[in-house]
Write an enzyme that holds these catalytic residues in place. Sequence first.
Site, PDB file in Angstrom:
ATOM      1  CG  HIS A   1       8.729 -35.127 -32.743  1.00 53.23           C
ATOM      2  ND1 HIS A   1       8.507 -36.388 -33.200  1.00 53.23           N
ATOM      3  CD2 HIS A   1       9.570 -35.354 -31.496  1.00 53.23           C
ATOM      4  CE1 HIS A   1       9.164 -36.922 -31.960  1.00 53.23           C
ATOM      5  NE2 HIS A   1       9.721 -36.616 -31.187  1.00 53.23           N
TER       6      HIS A   1
ATOM      7  CE  LYS B   1      -0.165  -7.218 -14.867  1.00 52.68           C
ATOM      8  NZ  LYS B   1       0.920  -7.865 -15.013  1.00 52.68           N
TER       9      LYS B   1
ATOM     10  CD  GLU C   1       5.999 -16.636 -18.120  1.00 46.69           C
ATOM     11  OE1 GLU C   1       4.585 -17.132 -18.830  1.00 46.69           O
ATOM     12  OE2 GLU C   1       5.809 -14.892 -17.700  1.00 46.69           O
TER      13      GLU C   1
ATOM     14  CE  LYS D   1       6.639 -12.119 -19.227  1.00 44.91           C
ATOM     15  NZ  LYS D   1       5.016 -13.258 -18.818  1.00 44.91           N
TER      16      LYS D   1
ATOM     17  CD  GLU E   1       4.064 -10.694 -22.465  1.00 41.97           C
ATOM     18  OE1 GLU E   1       3.059  -9.891 -22.358  1.00 41.97           O
ATOM     19  OE2 GLU E   1       4.541 -11.093 -21.404  1.00 41.97           O
TER      20      GLU E   1
ATOM     21  CD1 TRP F   1      -1.965  -5.831  -2.639  1.00 44.93           C
ATOM     22  CD2 TRP F   1      -2.621  -4.248  -4.475  1.00 44.93           C
ATOM     23  NE1 TRP F   1      -1.999  -6.296  -4.365  1.00 44.93           N
ATOM     24  CE2 TRP F   1      -2.553  -6.028  -5.439  1.00 44.93           C
ATOM     25  CE3 TRP F   1      -2.955  -3.649  -5.786  1.00 44.93           C
ATOM     26  CZ2 TRP F   1      -2.712  -6.610  -6.272  1.00 44.93           C
ATOM     27  CZ3 TRP F   1      -3.127  -3.831  -7.059  1.00 44.93           C
ATOM     28  CH2 TRP F   1      -3.556  -5.983  -7.229  1.00 44.93           C
TER      29      TRP F   1
ATOM     30  CB  CYS G   1      -0.707   0.161   1.563  1.00 45.34           C
ATOM     31  SG  CYS G   1      -1.879  -1.393   0.918  1.00 45.34           S
TER      32      CYS G   1
ATOM     33  CG  ASN H   1       2.758  -1.278   2.935  1.00 38.96           C
ATOM     34  OD1 ASN H   1       2.426  -2.113   2.543  1.00 38.96           O
ATOM     35  ND2 ASN H   1       4.198  -0.824   2.862  1.00 38.96           N
ATOM     36  N   GLY H   2       1.486  -3.077   5.012  1.00 34.97           N
ATOM     37  CA  GLY H   2       1.996  -4.457   5.950  1.00 34.97           C
ATOM     38  C   GLY H   2       0.365  -5.656   6.064  1.00 34.97           C
TER      39      GLY H   2
ATOM     40  NE  ARG I   1       4.303   1.520  -1.805  1.00 40.59           N
ATOM     41  CZ  ARG I   1       5.564   1.367  -1.114  1.00 40.59           C
ATOM     42  NH1 ARG I   1       5.832   0.857  -2.617  1.00 40.59           N
ATOM     43  NH2 ARG I   1       5.188  -0.171  -0.452  1.00 40.59           N
TER      44      ARG I   1
HETATM   45  C1  AGP Z   1       1.196 -12.238 -19.051  1.00 41.87           C
HETATM   46  O1  AGP Z   1       2.939 -11.721 -19.074  1.00 41.87           O
HETATM   47  C2  AGP Z   1       0.517 -11.202 -20.233  1.00 41.87           C
HETATM   48  N1  AGP Z   1       0.817 -10.115 -19.642  1.00 41.87           N
HETATM   49  C3  AGP Z   1      -0.719 -12.017 -20.305  1.00 41.87           C
HETATM   50  O2  AGP Z   1      -0.319 -13.701 -20.810  1.00 41.87           O
HETATM   51  C4  AGP Z   1      -1.448 -12.133 -18.870  1.00 41.87           C
HETATM   52  O3  AGP Z   1      -1.053 -13.148 -18.647  1.00 41.87           O
HETATM   53  C5  AGP Z   1      -3.062 -13.258 -19.002  1.00 41.87           C
HETATM   54  O4  AGP Z   1      -3.655 -12.063 -19.833  1.00 41.87           O
HETATM   55  C6  AGP Z   1      -3.456 -12.879 -17.885  1.00 41.87           C
HETATM   56  O5  AGP Z   1      -3.915 -12.568 -17.047  1.00 41.87           O
HETATM   57  P1  AGP Z   1      -4.645 -12.237 -15.718  1.00 41.87           P
HETATM   58  O6  AGP Z   1      -3.781 -13.658 -14.905  1.00 41.87           O
HETATM   59  O7  AGP Z   1      -4.537 -11.332 -14.933  1.00 41.87           O
HETATM   60  O8  AGP Z   1      -6.617 -13.146 -15.745  1.00 41.87           O
END
Ligand code: AGP
Length: 615
Positions: free
Chosen positions: A511, A610, A488, A492, A495, A75, A2, A101-102, A27
Amino acid sequence: MCGIVGYIGHRDASSIVLEGLKKLEYRGYDSAGLALYDGQKLNVTKTKGKVATLENKLLTTGNTNSSIGIGHTRWATHGEPNDKNSHPHYSNSGELVIIHNGIIENYDSIRKELIKRGYKFKSDTDTEVLINLIEEIQNKTQLKLGEAVQLALKEIVGAYAIAVFDIKKPNELVVAKLGSPLAVGIGKNEYFIGSDASPFLEFTNRAIYLEDGQVAAIRLNKPIKIWEIDNNKPTPVVVQELKMSLEATEKGGYDHFMLKEIYEQPSAIRDTYRGRLLTDEKIIKMAGIEDNIEKFINADRIIIVACGTSWHAGLVAEYILEDLTRTPVEVEYASEFRYRNPIITSQDVIIAISQSGETADTLAAIKIAKENSAFVFGVCNVVGSTIARETHAGAYTHAGPEIGVASTKAFTTQITVLTLIALKLGLAKKTINNKTFEELITELNQIPEKLEETLNCNKIAMDIAKVYKNSQNCLFLGRGYNFPVALEGALKLKEISYIHAEGYPAAEMKHGPIALIDENMPIIVVAINKGHYEKTVSNIQEIKARKGKVIAVVTKGDVTVKELANHVIEIPETLETLSPLLTTIPLQLFSYHTAVLLNKNVDQPRNLAKSVTVE
Ligand code: AGP
């Protein structure tokens, strides 16, 4: 995580605190509030929603001309985000006010004790318990506020950065810190408080950063007094001259939120298992699991639904859950699951994983599961989010706000929660013995430290990124627990740098993908000395035979792969089950530096949001 702000001095406290909260909104932003005292009346205004909502509300509650004030942008960790749970909180007498905050782990037992002594609580928060504990101590001992705060803090277990004032003595702010940040800005006969310096940088660049276990009494026209909570020992007041820009301060001195959040992973994992992983008692405490343990034990199967990085965390969980609990696990893209008329029964347990708790496809999958009488368990990072409210039970990650669109600390904290669940279920089902359980919880407790060590590979990752930043394609390979890590890593890189990348099980290379390999193709291989290490070494030899460039993530001290690969990044040894928590770090850093070198918008990559709340 927070944001806390405070002010005492000759200016109008309300505008200082309000503007300071805006600078700390990164935060936490699910609710906000402030407390002002104008010498006559205590004005506490607080609301669910962002600081802008608070600002509007202040217009109606009247803006007093106060010389002391504290504010908080939340938060949520304990208690849903709503008006009553937002900070500041005040004591039963209405005279003591606090922001915090904590996390206080033993707040429930203290709350029960205070209720026995006649205290009443308006909120579900741990913070309201603390301010009434301080009042109880002050009433019993007649101690000064600073000393009463100190005694109260000696009784609690957890993390805190707090600011408290007493309207009977409104020329004093008391602050204290353990595990959460707290800065004190030193002005000309005025003092500022902040979770970082951003709320007061425009007024002063002179600041004191409290150390863990310290409490301070801040009084106008008097020097600040700082002492140790444990032993009363006075500590010297060291004033720093800050050089950081405002923007840099919000990012904690890092160039991007994503890098800050990569480096926050050790503390985010600690916060996630705090109060849950009790290594001394050799137990895992998770109310959401304990209250529904029969459903998990008797489940025919566990179906994990998620998207993106959360789906990758689900894949890691599949290996861990099946290995430790022997319950069949299926991992589904929520977007596919929701449309393919899946077979779901009341004997299924669905685990929905989502950082934001708002992803539309995951929400839709939950709805279908509930319509088919399945038990749905949520793993979310945002307290009170839609998914958290739609699931029958759940466990939060405590990663704090993740601002960078590319998920990093959410991934490792999701795996942490899912590992705790698998351990707890495995022990309950007796599919693992005490020895295995204790070995894993002991190692899990050491992961944050090993992750700190792993972060030392940052420079190497940047140097490797310099070599391959202009690649058009990239392959990520891993086996077993580290196959999802390869996926993953590829996500990264894709994206944030816009380089095409694919993750594959290492054995799958022959394959098809091996046809892609030539001297222009970098291949990142997770080749730690666990699982089918020798077979992964063979894969590396196959790549080298086709002139591919190998970047290998290896266990510290590895010599075999070092002789073969073009580059190696060494990470500390750990158990295979927990290795994704470490192997993912070099891949995050490699992707981050590649994107920076390509001048991409790392925190807000093109076309991405996001939280994908649309279908
Ligand atoms: C991950 O780096 C991406 N930003 C995206 O794939 C994200 O993980 C996905 O949209 C799921 O989001 P969520 O975990 O908020 O459900």
